[in-house]
Design an enzyme around this catalytic site. Structure first.
Site, PDB file in Angstrom:
ATOM      1  N   CYS A 215      41.029  54.097  54.179  1.00  0.00           N
ATOM      2  CA  CYS A 215      40.616  53.422  52.547  1.00  0.00           C
ATOM      3  C   CYS A 215      38.933  53.484  52.738  1.00  0.00           C
ATOM      4  O   CYS A 215      38.589  53.862  51.836  1.00  0.00           O
ATOM      5  CB  CYS A 215      40.032  51.936  53.476  1.00  0.00           C
ATOM      6  SG  CYS A 215      39.190  50.831  54.772  1.00  0.00           S
TER       7      CYS A 215
ATOM      8  N   PHE B 117      43.137  37.923  45.555  1.00  0.00           N
ATOM      9  CA  PHE B 117      45.135  38.451  44.332  1.00  0.00           C
ATOM     10  C   PHE B 117      45.975  37.737  45.015  1.00  0.00           C
ATOM     11  O   PHE B 117      47.304  38.247  44.719  1.00  0.00           O
ATOM     12  CB  PHE B 117      44.858  39.873  44.970  1.00  0.00           C
ATOM     13  CG  PHE B 117      44.327  40.718  44.733  1.00  0.00           C
ATOM     14  CD1 PHE B 117      43.244  41.457  43.352  1.00  0.00           C
ATOM     15  CD2 PHE B 117      43.905  41.868  45.746  1.00  0.00           C
ATOM     16  CE1 PHE B 117      41.721  42.114  43.170  1.00  0.00           C
ATOM     17  CE2 PHE B 117      42.807  42.786  46.044  1.00  0.00           C
ATOM     18  CZ  PHE B 117      41.520  43.019  44.138  1.00  0.00           C
TER      19      PHE B 117
ATOM     20  N   GLU C 215      44.557  37.687  35.532  1.00  0.00           N
ATOM     21  CA  GLU C 215      45.526  38.307  35.619  1.00  0.00           C
ATOM     22  C   GLU C 215      46.601  38.974  34.453  1.00  0.00           C
ATOM     23  O   GLU C 215      47.255  39.797  34.687  1.00  0.00           O
ATOM     24  CB  GLU C 215      46.396  37.142  35.910  1.00  0.00           C
ATOM     25  CG  GLU C 215      46.108  36.359  37.438  1.00  0.00           C
ATOM     26  CD  GLU C 215      46.851  35.279  38.065  1.00  0.00           C
ATOM     27  OE1 GLU C 215      47.685  35.400  38.662  1.00  0.00           O
ATOM     28  OE2 GLU C 215      47.124  33.844  36.967  1.00  0.00           O
TER      29      GLU C 215
HETATM   30  S1  FES Z   1      39.189  54.159  56.633  1.00  0.00           S
HETATM   31 FE1  FES Z   1      39.901  52.017  56.486  1.00  0.00          FE
HETATM   32  S2  FES Z   1      38.626  51.180  58.021  1.00  0.00           S
HETATM   33 FE2  FES Z   1      37.280  52.685  58.177  1.00  0.00          FE
END
Ligand code: FES
Ligand SMILES: Cc1cc2nc3c(=O)[nH]c(=O)nc-3n(C[C@H](O)[C@H](O)[C@H](O)COP(=O)(O)OP(=O)(O)OC[C@H]3O[C@@H](n4cnc5c(N)ncnc54)[C@H](O)[C@@H]3O)c2cc1C
Ligand code: FES
Length: 1353
Positions: free
Chosen positions: A58, A824, A1288
């Site tokens: 992420c 969400f 929404e």
């Molecule tokens: S890439 Fe998601 S916390 Fe490290």
């Protein structure tokens, strides 16, 4: 213990020394199990770097690592996922975190300032990671190109913004931006009258003549203002000379690189040898030791597969393993060389050596672009990739096809082996002995008549592992003969290991021409069989990809050979490369009523600066309390089973464990929980879904708690689960009551219809994927008081259920929510349950207790958006006017009812979306299954019902062979029409939105262009389509439609505003401050909001259903009116006085300077049985979108080319926030309808447990051109300052992405001579797209139903 004194004596063998934000860190007692992230957050208390997933997927944990390269004498900067980087690997390096580059206390760095001012941060949880990716890019390229931005953000996710504002803010750093500015004689956009667009005359708005000349969306200017979302002239220029210097000590002292290290911890010993001999000795002395390079594979194994390796050997300081040697006929790459270094070296070779010689390099560079994200590529080693032996490794097919040689080394000697089918002996197994290491890989240069071509298809192009990948290595005789002299082809994703196909060799001697293709396909298919239960499923798709890849490789090589090929086929080779994104945002700016009036202005989110600097605090950032305990929950691993035994003895004996919670800790009468009381807090005898809670372990630190939970042994007796809606229907498993609505008289109307058709539409499961996982902290106070810091959308709901569980009055349980990193809907009812565990544990232990879910736990426990199935019958005339409909709607609820009954009842009201159907009978049934319980998600069920309604309309159009736009227009609601729940549509703007978006998008001309494109291209097809939404706003429930606010004014005139809503990125606090500022006629800077808290405003409604600004805005207004009334006499006495003077005067006159505000909506009074009442919804939001898409018919890949949205928001309170909401919602909708697939096994087990397997839209997914216009001259008498809600409704408009893909597929089928209509369910995954594009290749692959993944849940 950490020492930071400059003059510390360095004992390099066991002391970790590195720099963080310029500060020297010396740690003599480092825990080698810790990642850099844990170290930064827990030891250095630098909490700006966030934990979003812990698996490198992420980017929330991105930091910059800098090192001095002694060969080039340069400082290198690279982005790193701190969640995977072991802290021990930082020795001798300099780490920069978001706190190290700027702060609100001193000065923001331009990368922080620009993301904030460009509205590129909403909930802010992703922001520090994105800031650090951009910062690292700038440190490496002072003036990056747009394409550099693409690469820089491949490893970062944001669930809120839809990415456009981030790109808009950051493109101002690029070369292209500067060139445009210079070309237009502009400085910082000052003369740019159109929305601050640096593209000047080339601005897409100017090119889109309709958008300008139709007068609809032109930005309205007042005397003094231009409608811009942000003003680039306020940006602080970037000056790279002002950046902090690299720590001189690390440059001067090469001992950091050259010393051997050993760090001994409680469970793990870490070695860093400096020579190859030392490495080999350590390997021999420590059988089973784990060699690590970038730790990107091992880190994930340790965290999510509960692997514990007692000995690590980090080999990356061994010089020989880091070298790339270019020999006359090959390249020798040391096993510790990172992928990023390989990429740049190969690019250099491509630029400097003959084209034919570097064809192998080309194939590798192209593949590396799609290999993970930049953060991973900068640390992951080639050796790590080879030795892991993942069957979907992206590079191994190339190495095997080309015949790479591997140099292995041990104390016993050296050997060289060929990378072929004998190298991998099974799933992630190879022939390398345990005392051997991989020293280097040797890759031959390609010969003149040799061609190498690689392919990869994944669920998402950027940062995703392959479904199938392949490499072809072909040697031909001299042209024009082009006889195949040798051929090697290897595949990933087709077997438990990467494999070289053998039968393809039978092509040797054949001419490389079209005639050879048929034989090649057959040989490949013979070599690539699949059992029905093959892991990964997608049998027919994967096999068709294998031959499609061959076909594409054939075309590519033929093109290189200058062999004539049908020009239509060339489209197979056009790649979806990143193009500079374009966008426009149109909104009206009205005259200010007063100087301080900010209503309708694009005010920056009040938390933006804090978020961009990492100063914003989320639950996991709250400093640890004395005696605090960490709770790890014991989750069920089975979907449906009797629990025979839960043995926690080993867990209790583990270090740092102090306590536990089990069912016996809860009185019997308080075990029931969940919204409908049908859930059990801690299970003792039966589990009805995976991830139900069986207990919890409490330890003094988080790592220990999690490790102890892995020691809990649970014995189950498995029972048969019900997983899918189809199974639930068959077994009659429903939650009563069913929802039903009748309007008109369908029994009479249906038989009278000239045409009737039946159909089915389905939408899949969607995970919320807020970036901040659930987190709670409970602090027991005196006299039964409990204070809870919660990651929740519902502070009142939490205090209510906790009070009940603890057996105390609600006034003793104070719940505070500062902000949440996205919700969400997933932090509404779910949060209520999770808070119970910390409260219970805190009560039991009388100590503060914190619970922070891991990403996989969060995804497993919390459920998501309900999958929905519609079965319908429609009656219509020859024009396409629908007169009657019968619809059965099924909702997959999971193991408890939660909000699913409301999903069914709201769903049936919205089942026609914007279509006026005069006679309808609709039934909603809620299926009870053994899945984690599903819950509310943004655009509740309207997202699903909009999809169903759009599918129905298209069925009619296709049945009658008519244009869809014509059918949609014919059936579209108009002013005064009655909805199917008998509510007249007042101020019905859906037609305006529909017509305007068609004009703005130049729909008709572009449709012609799409048709032309489709005629000229066989393997790429385009589709363009339009969709609408008519979205009822309101709870349909009187009790929920109330809100409160509290205004406290202090003697200095500053105002503390609290209201009932939770800030989760949607800008609610900012809007409420704007409302108060206008009402009190004071600048927004005078007003502050700290948090939502149950001790400030009681009995609040959860922050859901897009209602919060409507309800709380009116309550704030009410409180302000009270204050204004009290101040009126004072102002009258001193009309020229200042606010501060009036407040002081009021204080002196003992006038109360605090006020509560309250608002309630007019009553709903709805009677479902008679379908009558005052009104079901308060008002309606309307919108329309046109999307154009291009698909790759051979692979099922696609790219959004352009989206135009017209959204009716009444008078927007804050266009920047509202447009951000529209774009963000749209991208979540795109995820639902196209991108996101939860892989579910037959037994109800979810396999997608993190960003690695569950792909939400990323930067590269946004439409290349993204235009958003707010409908002009729309107002709304039923909400604060004539605004309308935004959170929404725009999500539903993403149905346009799905249906434009479907249009493109139709074109592909037409080319292939397939005429019958087809049904495709959402999401439109690459598999579904490819398999729907039937052609001569898919026909060779017999359809096989995989027993592995459940296709429809
Ligand atoms: S890439 Fe998601 S916390 Fe490290
Ligand atoms: C978010 C994410 C995305 C990813 N995307 C992709 C992708 O798109 N394509 C893809 O193919 N892979 C992908 N991977 C997998 C992984 O990044 C790669 O396999 C990477 O190359 C591993 O290198 P490493 O140095 O980090 O390995 P490590 O984790 O350090 O080690 C991996 C294994 O190799 C062994 N090893 C390492 N070097 C040697 C050596 N010299 N001798 C003997 N054994 C050794 C280790 O003992 C260990 O068993 C991804 C991983 C993550 C976390
Ligand atoms: S702002 Fe990016 S995840 Fe919330």
């Amino acid at each position: 213990m950490t020492r930071t004194k400059e003059d510390d004596q360095v004992d390099a063998s066991s002391v970790l020394v590195f720099y963080v934000n310029g500060k020297r860190i010396v740690d003599e007692n480092v825990n080698p199990e810790w990642t850099l992230l844990v170290y930064l957050r827990n030891k250095l208390l630098l909490c700006g770097t966030k934990l979003g997933c812990g698996e490198g997927g992420c980017g929330a944990c991105t930091v910059m690592v800098s090192k001095f390269d002694r060969t080039t004498q340069e400082v290198l900067h690279y982005p790193v996922n701190a969640c995977l980087a072991p802290v021990c690997s930082m020795h001798g390096l300099a780490v920069t975190t978001v706190e190290g580059i700027g702060s609100t206390k001193t000065k923001l760095h331009p990368v922080q300032e620009r993301i904030a001012k460009a509205h590129g941060t909403q909930c802010g949880f992703c922001t520090p990671g994105i800031v650090m990716s951009m910062y690292t890019l700038l440190r490496n390229h002072g003036k990056p190109k747009m394409e550099d931005l693409d690469v820089a953000f491949q490893g970062n996710l944001c669930r809120c913004t839809g990415y456009r504002p981030i790109i808009d803010g950051y493109k101002t750093f690029t070369e292209e931006w500067e060139v445009m500015q210079a070309a237009n004689g502009m400085t910082n956009g000052k003369t740019n009258g159109l929305n601050g667009c640096g593209m000047g005359d080339k601005c897409c708005k100017l090119q889109n003549s309709n958008a300008i000349t139709n007068g609809i969306n032109g930005v309205h200017k007042t005397k003094d203002e231009v409608g811009k979302l942000f003003e680039t002239s306020t940006f602080v220029p970037y000056d790279s000379s002002q950046e902090p210097i690299f720590p001189p000590e690390l440059k001067l002292n090469d001992a950091y690189d050259k010393t051997s290290l050993v760090f001994k911890g409680e469970n793990v010993t870490w070695y860093r040898p400096k020579t190859i001999e030392e490495l080999l000795q350590l390997t021999q002395q420590n059988p089973g030791a784990k060699i690590i390079g970038g730790n990107t594979e091992v880190g994930v194994e340790v965290k999510f597969k509960a692997q514990l390796y007692p000995v690590y050997i980090k080999h990356t300081s061994v010089v020989e393993l880091n070298q790339i040697v270019i020999n006359s006929d090959n390249i020798r790459i040391g096993s510790a060389v990172t992928l990023d270094v390989i990429e740049s070296t190969f690019k250099n070779l491509i630029a400097t050596r003959p084209e034919w010689e570097t064809r192998i390099c080309n194939a590798v560079v192209e593949m590396l672009h799609w290999f993970a994200g930049k953060q991973i590529r900068c640390v992951a080693t080639i050796g790590g990739n080879i030795m892991t032996g993942s069957p979907i490794s992206d590079l191994n097919p190339i190495w095997i096809a080309i015949g790479a040689r591997l140099h292995l080394r041990s104390i016993a000697g050296n050997r060289t082996v060929l990378m072929d089918n004998h190298f991998y002996t099974g799933y992630r197994k190879n022939i390398v002995n345990s005392d051997e290491i991989l020293e280097a890989i040797e890759i031959p240069f390609t010969r003149r008549n040799q061609y190498v071509f690689a392919n990869k298809q994944s669920r998402r192009r950027d940062d995703d592992i392959a479904i199938v990948n392949s490499a072809l290595n072909l040697i031909l005789s001299e042209s024009p003969d082009n006889k195949i002299e040798d051929i090697n082809m290897a595949f990933g994703g087709m077997a438990p290991t990467t494999i070289a196909v053998k039968k393809i060799k039978q092509l040797i001697g054949q001419k490389f021409d079209e005639k050879m293709l048929e034989t090649a396909y057959q040989l490949l298919l013979d070599d690539l069989p699949f059992p029905e239960n093959v892991p990964g499923g997608m049998i027919s798709y994967r096999r068709s990809l294998a031959i499609s890849f061959f076909f594409r490789s054939y075309l590519n090589i033929s093109k290189q050979l200058n062999v004539s090929i049908d020009p239509k086929n060339l489209s197979a080779l056009n790649k979806f490369t990143s193009k500079p994104p374009k966008s426009s945002q149109y909104f009206q700016v009205f005259e200010k009523e007063q100087v301080t009036d900010t209503i309708g202005r694009p005010i920056v989110h009040t938390n933006a600066m804090n978020q961009a600097t990492g100063e914003a605090i989320y639950i996991d950032d709250v400093p640890i309390f004395e005696k605090e305990l960490h709770l790890a929950l014991i989750f069920s691993k089975k979907s449906h089973a009797r629990i025979l035994n839960v043995d926690i003895s080993k867990a209790l004996a583990a270090p740092h464990v102090v306590n536990f919670i089990l069912p016996e800790d809860i009185p019997d009468d308080r075990q029931a929980c969940g919204l409908m009381g049908d859930e059990i807090l801690v299970r003792s005898d039966l589990v009805t879904s995976q991830y139900q809670v069986l207990g919890g372990i409490l330890a003094t630190n988080q790592l220990a708690a999690k490790q102890a939970v892995n020691l809990v042994q649970v014995t189950y007796e498995e029972l048969k689960p019900v997983v899918t809606m189809d199974q639930a229907i068959e077994e009659n498993c429903f939650y009563p009551p069913e929802a039903k609505l009748c309007f008109g008289n369908v029994t009479d109307a249906m038989p009278k219809c000239k045409n009737t058709i039946s159909g089915e539409a389905r939408t899949g499961y969607q995970e919320h994927f807020y970036l901040e996982p659930h987190a709670y902290l409970a602090i027991p106070r005196e006299a039964d008081e409990m204070e809870i810091y919660a990651c929740s959308q519902d502070q009142t709901g939490l205090s209510e259920v906790v009070a009940k569980l603890l057996g105390v009055d609600q006034n003793k349980v104070i719940v505070k929510v500062k902000r949440i990193g996205g919700g969400f809907g997933g932090k509404e009812t779910t949060g209520r349950k999770l808070a119970l565990y910390v409260a219970l544990a805190a009560k039991k232990t009388k100590r503060p207790v914190r619970l922070v879910l891991e990403r996989d736990e969060d995804m497993g426990y919390t459920g998501g958006r309900n999958p929905v199935m519609f079965k319908y019958k429609l009656g219509f005339d020859d024009d396409g006017r629908i007169h009657a409909a019968e619809v059965d709607m099924f909702v997959n609820a999971g193991y408890s009812a939660d909000v699913s009954l409301a999903v069914a009842s709201v769903g049936i009201t919205h089942v026609t979306n914007s279509t006026n159907i005069p006679n309808i009978r609709v039934i909603g049934k809620v299926c009870k299954t053994n899945l984690p319980t599903n819950t509310a998600m943004r655009a509740f069920v309207n997202a699903q019902t909009n999809f169903g309604a759009e599918a129905m309309l298209r069925d009619v159009a296709e049945y009658l062979n008519k244009d869809y736009v014509e059918i949609a227009r014919l059936n579209l609601y108009k002013e005064g029409d009655l909805t199917i729940y008998n509510q007249p549509l007042v101020d019905c703007n859906v037609r305006r939105c529909f017509e305007e978006v068609l004009v703005n998008s130049d729909f008709n001309n572009r449709k012609k262009a799409v048709d032309k494109f489709n005629k000229e291209n066989r393997w790429k097809k385009r589709g363009i389509d339009v969709a609408t939404t008519t979205y009822g706003i309101g709870f349909g429930n009187d009790a929920l439609q109330q809100a409160g606010a509290l205004i406290l004014i202090y003697k200095d005139g500053s105002v503390l505003l609290t209201h009932g809503g939770v800030e989760m990125g949607q800008g609610l606090h900012t809007k409420m401050i704007q409302v108060a500022s206008k009402m009190l006629n004071i600048p927004i800077e005078k007003i502050h909001t700290t948090e939502a808290s149950s001790d400030k405003v009681p009995n609040t409604t959860a922050t859901v259903a897009s209602m919060s600004s409507d309800l709380n805005g009116m309550a704030v207004r009410d409180a302000c009116i009270k204050i204004n009334n009290r101040l009126e006499p004072i102002k009258a006495k001193n009309p020229k006085g200042t606010w501060e003077e009036w407040i002081m005067a009021a204080y002196n006159q003992r006038i109360s300077l605090s006020a509560t505000g309250f608002h309630r909506e007019p009553p709903v009074n709805w009677d479902w049985t008679t379908n009558t009442g005052d009104k079901m919804f308060n008002y309606f939001s309307f919108g329309a979108a046109v999307t154009e898409v291009e698909i790759d018919c051979l692979t099922g890949d696609h790219q959004l080319l352009r989206t135009d949205i017209v959204m009716d928001l009444g008078n927007s309170l804050n266009p920047a926030i509202d447009i951000g909401q529209i774009e963000g919602a749209f991208m979540i909708g795109y995820g639902l309808f196209v991108r996101e697939e939860m892989v579910t096994l037959q037994d109800g087990t979810y396999l997608s447990k993190g960003p690695g397997a569950y792909k939400i839209p990323c930067f590269g997914d946004i439409p290349i051109e993204f235009n958003v216009a707010l409908l002009k001259d729309s107002s709304n008498p039923r909400a604060v300052f004539s605004s309308k809600t935004t959170g929404e409704p725009p999500l539903c408009l993403a149905t346009s992405t799905f249906f434009s893909i479907r249009e493109a597929i139709k074109a592909a089928r037409k080319d292939a001579g397939v005429t019958e209509n087809f049904r495709m369910q959402a999401p439109a995954t690459p598999e579904r797209i490819r398999m729907a594009c039937q052609d001569h290749l898919t026909k060779k692959v017999e359809p096989v139903k995989s027993t592995w993944n459940i296709e429809y849940i």
